[in-house]
Design a protein around this motif. Structure first.
Motif, short mmCIF file in Angstrom:
data_model
loop_
_atom_site.label_atom_id
_atom_site.label_comp_id
_atom_site.label_asym_id
_atom_site.label_seq_id
_atom_site.Cartn_x
_atom_site.Cartn_y
_atom_site.Cartn_z
N ASP A 68 9.11 4.98 -33.90
CA ASP A 68 9.58 4.56 -35.22
C ASP A 68 9.41 5.65 -36.25
N GLU A 69 8.34 6.45 -36.12
CA GLU A 69 8.07 7.53 -37.06
C GLU A 69 8.85 8.80 -36.74
N GLY A 70 9.51 8.84 -35.58
CA GLY A 70 10.28 10.02 -35.18
C GLY A 70 9.45 11.07 -34.46
N ARG A 71 8.26 10.72 -34.03
CA ARG A 71 7.41 11.69 -33.33
C ARG A 71 7.81 11.86 -31.86
N LEU A 72 8.44 10.83 -31.29
CA LEU A 72 8.86 10.86 -29.88
C LEU A 72 10.34 10.51 -29.78
N SER A 73 11.02 11.14 -28.81
CA SER A 73 12.39 10.74 -28.50
C SER A 73 12.33 9.50 -27.60
N LEU A 74 13.46 8.88 -27.42
CA LEU A 74 13.48 7.69 -26.56
C LEU A 74 13.14 8.04 -25.12
N ALA A 75 13.57 9.20 -24.66
CA ALA A 75 13.25 9.61 -23.29
C ALA A 75 11.74 9.83 -23.13
N GLU A 76 11.12 10.49 -24.13
CA GLU A 76 9.66 10.69 -24.08
C GLU A 76 8.94 9.36 -24.14
N TYR A 77 9.43 8.46 -24.99
CA TYR A 77 8.83 7.13 -25.12
C TYR A 77 8.87 6.40 -23.77
N ASP A 78 10.02 6.44 -23.12
CA ASP A 78 10.17 5.76 -21.83
C ASP A 78 9.20 6.33 -20.80
N GLU A 79 9.13 7.64 -20.71
CA GLU A 79 8.25 8.28 -19.72
C GLU A 79 6.78 7.97 -20.01
N ARG A 80 6.39 8.04 -21.27
CA ARG A 80 4.99 7.78 -21.63
C ARG A 80 4.63 6.31 -21.48
N LEU A 81 5.58 5.44 -21.78
CA LEU A 81 5.31 4.01 -21.63
C LEU A 81 5.07 3.66 -20.16
N GLN A 82 5.85 4.26 -19.28
CA GLN A 82 5.63 4.04 -17.85
C GLN A 82 4.26 4.56 -17.42
N ARG A 83 3.89 5.73 -17.92
CA ARG A 83 2.56 6.27 -17.60
C ARG A 83 1.45 5.37 -18.15
N ALA A 84 1.66 4.84 -19.36
CA ALA A 84 0.64 3.98 -19.98
C ALA A 84 0.43 2.72 -19.17
N TYR A 85 1.52 2.06 -18.78
CA TYR A 85 1.37 0.82 -18.01
C TYR A 85 0.86 1.07 -16.60
N GLY A 86 1.01 2.31 -16.11
CA GLY A 86 0.48 2.65 -14.79
C GLY A 86 -0.93 3.20 -14.83
N ALA A 87 -1.46 3.46 -16.02
CA ALA A 87 -2.79 4.07 -16.16
C ALA A 87 -3.88 3.10 -15.73
N ARG A 88 -4.92 3.68 -15.11
CA ARG A 88 -6.06 2.86 -14.68
C ARG A 88 -7.31 3.12 -15.51
N THR A 89 -7.41 4.31 -16.10
CA THR A 89 -8.64 4.67 -16.82
C THR A 89 -8.34 5.06 -18.27
N TYR A 90 -9.40 5.11 -19.08
CA TYR A 90 -9.25 5.56 -20.46
C TYR A 90 -8.75 7.00 -20.51
N GLY A 91 -9.20 7.83 -19.60
CA GLY A 91 -8.77 9.22 -19.57
C GLY A 91 -7.26 9.34 -19.40
N GLU A 92 -6.69 8.52 -18.50
CA GLU A 92 -5.24 8.54 -18.29
C GLU A 92 -4.50 8.04 -19.53
N LEU A 93 -5.06 7.02 -20.19
CA LEU A 93 -4.43 6.53 -21.41
C LEU A 93 -4.52 7.55 -22.53
N ASP A 94 -5.66 8.22 -22.65
CA ASP A 94 -5.81 9.24 -23.68
C ASP A 94 -4.83 10.39 -23.47
N ALA A 95 -4.54 10.72 -22.21
CA ALA A 95 -3.60 11.80 -21.91
C ALA A 95 -2.19 11.45 -22.40
N VAL A 96 -1.84 10.16 -22.37
CA VAL A 96 -0.53 9.72 -22.84
C VAL A 96 -0.40 9.95 -24.35
N LEU A 97 -1.51 9.84 -25.05
CA LEU A 97 -1.51 9.97 -26.52
C LEU A 97 -2.04 11.31 -27.00
#
Length: 186
Positions: A26-55
């Motif tokens: 919404d703020e324009g920091r990510l493109s839709l393609a980046e959003y899609d890729e990161r969202l998939q990584r976020a929902y597949g993450a198992r640990t805080y470290g993996e979630l922190d890497a997404v952000l």
């Protein structure tokens, strides 16, 4: 991994990351393609470290440390917060129909008494009395067992599930638009 980064993340943590990613789009920091890729990584993450890497390259604190601005969704009260409002909402939901019906039958009794020109037998007591006694028992039992907090938590879980579903639909539409846009430009 050791420490916090190796700890297992919860569904709520993954949803928090998804909310942050939505805000970043919404703020324009990510493109839709980046959003899609990161969202998939976020929902597949198992640990805080993996979630922190997404952000990692987005502003803000790590997952689980600071609340995320939740654009459009009310804040979730923490333990000890919001109990009075949850209790008040539960009491209103429980007693409001009773008060409305009793008000109506008392008004009917009063109007018929005025039209008859005499004081009539107070028959609304047969409606108000038993029903009021049942509600009183239900109120005392519900307050003693913590029903208002359970009901508020259940309502919050449903609200979050609807928000997650809405976000997944938005993501799917955004991915479809991005694919259509790519097809048109190719």
């Amino acid at each position: 991994m050791q420490g916090r980064d190796g700890m297992r993340a919860t569904d709520g943590d993954r949803q928090t990351v998804a909310d942050r990613l939505r805000v970043a789009v919404d703020e324009g920091r990510l493109s839709l393609a980046e959003y899609d890729e990161r969202l998939q990584r976020a929902y597949g993450a198992r640990t805080y470290g993996e979630l922190d890497a997404v952000l990692a390259d987005l502003p803000g604190a790590r997952v689980g440390e600071v609340a995320v601005p939740d654009r459009g969704l009310p804040a979730v009260p923490g333990p000890g917060e919001g109990r009075r409002s949850a209790t008040a909402a539960w009491l209103v939901a429980l007693w409001e129909p009773y008060l409305k019906v009793v008000g109506i039958v008392v008004a009917v009794w009063a109007v018929t008494g005025v039209l008859a020109g005499e004081l009539l037998y107070f028959w609304p007591g047969w409606v108000a009395g038993p029903w009021g006694a049942v509600l009183l028992v239900r109120t005392v039992g519900g307050l003693a067992s913590g029903e208002p907090r359970r009901r508020a938590a259940k309502r919050d879980r449903r609200r979050r599930a609807r928000a997650a579903k809405r976000d997944r639909r938005r993501q799917a539409r955004a991915v479809q638009r991005e694919h259509r846009r790519r097809e048109l430009t190719d």
